[in-house]
Design an enzyme around this catalytic site. Sequence first.
Site, PDB file in Angstrom:
ATOM      1  N   GLN A 193      -5.065  -3.751   3.414  1.00  0.00           N
ATOM      2  CA  GLN A 193      -5.627  -3.853   4.759  1.00  0.00           C
ATOM      3  C   GLN A 193      -4.672  -3.291   5.806  1.00  0.00           C
ATOM      4  OE1 GLN A 193      -6.456  -8.067   4.986  1.00  0.00           O
ATOM      5  NE2 GLN A 193      -7.574  -7.987   3.063  1.00  0.00           N
ATOM      6  N   CYS A 207      -3.756  -5.976  -1.748  1.00  0.00           N
ATOM      7  CA  CYS A 207      -4.410  -7.058  -1.003  1.00  0.00           C
ATOM      8  C   CYS A 207      -4.177  -6.914   0.497  1.00  0.00           C
ATOM      9  CB  CYS A 207      -3.942  -8.406  -1.549  1.00  0.00           C
ATOM     10  SG  CYS A 207      -4.210  -8.562  -3.322  1.00  0.00           S
ATOM     11  N   HIS A 232      -5.310  -7.840  -7.219  1.00  0.00           N
ATOM     12  CA  HIS A 232      -4.022  -8.240  -7.774  1.00  0.00           C
ATOM     13  C   HIS A 232      -3.785  -7.587  -9.136  1.00  0.00           C
ATOM     14  CE1 HIS A 232      -2.814 -11.672  -5.079  1.00  0.00           C
ATOM     15  NE2 HIS A 232      -4.092 -11.552  -4.753  1.00  0.00           N
ATOM     16  N   GLU A 260      -1.131  -7.562 -10.803  1.00  0.00           N
ATOM     17  CA  GLU A 260      -0.182  -8.333 -11.615  1.00  0.00           C
ATOM     18  C   GLU A 260      -0.889  -9.331 -12.517  1.00  0.00           C
ATOM     19  OE1 GLU A 260      -1.385 -11.232  -8.835  1.00  0.00           O
ATOM     20  OE2 GLU A 260      -0.769  -9.172  -8.446  1.00  0.00           O
TER      21      GLU A 260
END
Length: 395
Positions: free
Chosen positions: A263, A259, A351, A353
């Site tokens: 960047q 995430c 994500h 997870e």
Amino acid sequence: MAGAEPAVLVLEDGSRYVGRAYGALGRTLGEAVFATGMTGYQETLTDPSYAGQIVLMTAPHIGNTGTNDEDMESRQIWVAGYVVREPSRIVSNYRAQRSLDEDLVSQGVVGISGIDTRAVTRHIRSAGAMRSGIFSGADFDLSDSEQLELVLGGAQMAGRNLSEEVSTPEPFTVPAVGEKVGSVAVLDLGVKTSTLNNLAARGLDVHVLPQMVTARDVLELQPSALFFSNGPGDPAASDKHVQLLQDVLRAGVPYFGICFGNQLLGRALGLGTYKLPFGHRGINQPVLDKRTGRVEITSQNHGFAVEAPIEGTFDSPAGFGRVEVSHFSLNDNVVEGLNCLDLNAFSVQYHPEAAAGPHDANYLFDRFLEMIQGSKNAHPAAADDASTTDEEGTN
């Protein structure tokens, strides 16, 4: 009850949506965004990446399963405000310890219900994410112009650094589960509990570090790898984190970022980032893994993206060798992952997870472990090798 009192959602273009107060009464300001998950509202609320944002849920019925301590992804609710169509009147799940409304009230989260969330979503998709405010209680009685003036006085998300607000104040360690195979330094820019648990489950001691640490601090731990977490804000406002990453990469430490960490890897490689019109938020975002050809349904929450060519390889403008885009969005071709071909570093924009969300991308933690185990630089040199540019710390 607070839910019977009137409330209004005001957007910076003057759009107004009148409904009922939900959660705490009062006033809140933030960037209006929408999340498309049909479930996982507690994980969304406690995701630090949503700091500074008023989150609108596109699913029409929210709160059915209540809330509990186990599903908390961080120490608190982070959203600036909450917008739902119809809150559940009852809680019907054996795991529930409280109602969602009770958590919102106890943590002072101002929300609104009973508005046409489909209409607001369509408007944001057309006009883009924008500053907004929710007003209830005494603030509902402010004039339309006073409410709009407050909204227009709110902070823009572009250029905003929020990592200091969400990061852990003190370092801590999550011990490896089972046989220890290494350690990872996690820069907490808004990390989720499930991420730490996934790393520990692969036999890694997880050293969670505050966002103000330097490259010297990281290298003194002699970690097997570095991990940058998700987090809120504009990556262009995190130059010190970019410098830290560049210094640690030059020291030969393997890297994985998700995430916000994707960047920041992009910026460390010398690439640009830009703000998306309305971002990707929800647990149903389709992504293509170019390496395997598989389509993954992913959990995402980001309003910024990396500028890079989808096809082929290119040289890092910052001198880190060859790079390729490893994943991209099947909705709009946004870069969803980077892979460095001349050093041990990769990242994804979503994500893995899966809290909340599908488990399609969980294999990325295994790929990270394989990279660590195959790296000749699993135990970097002393911290003396760190660049002196890290002495000032981070923002």
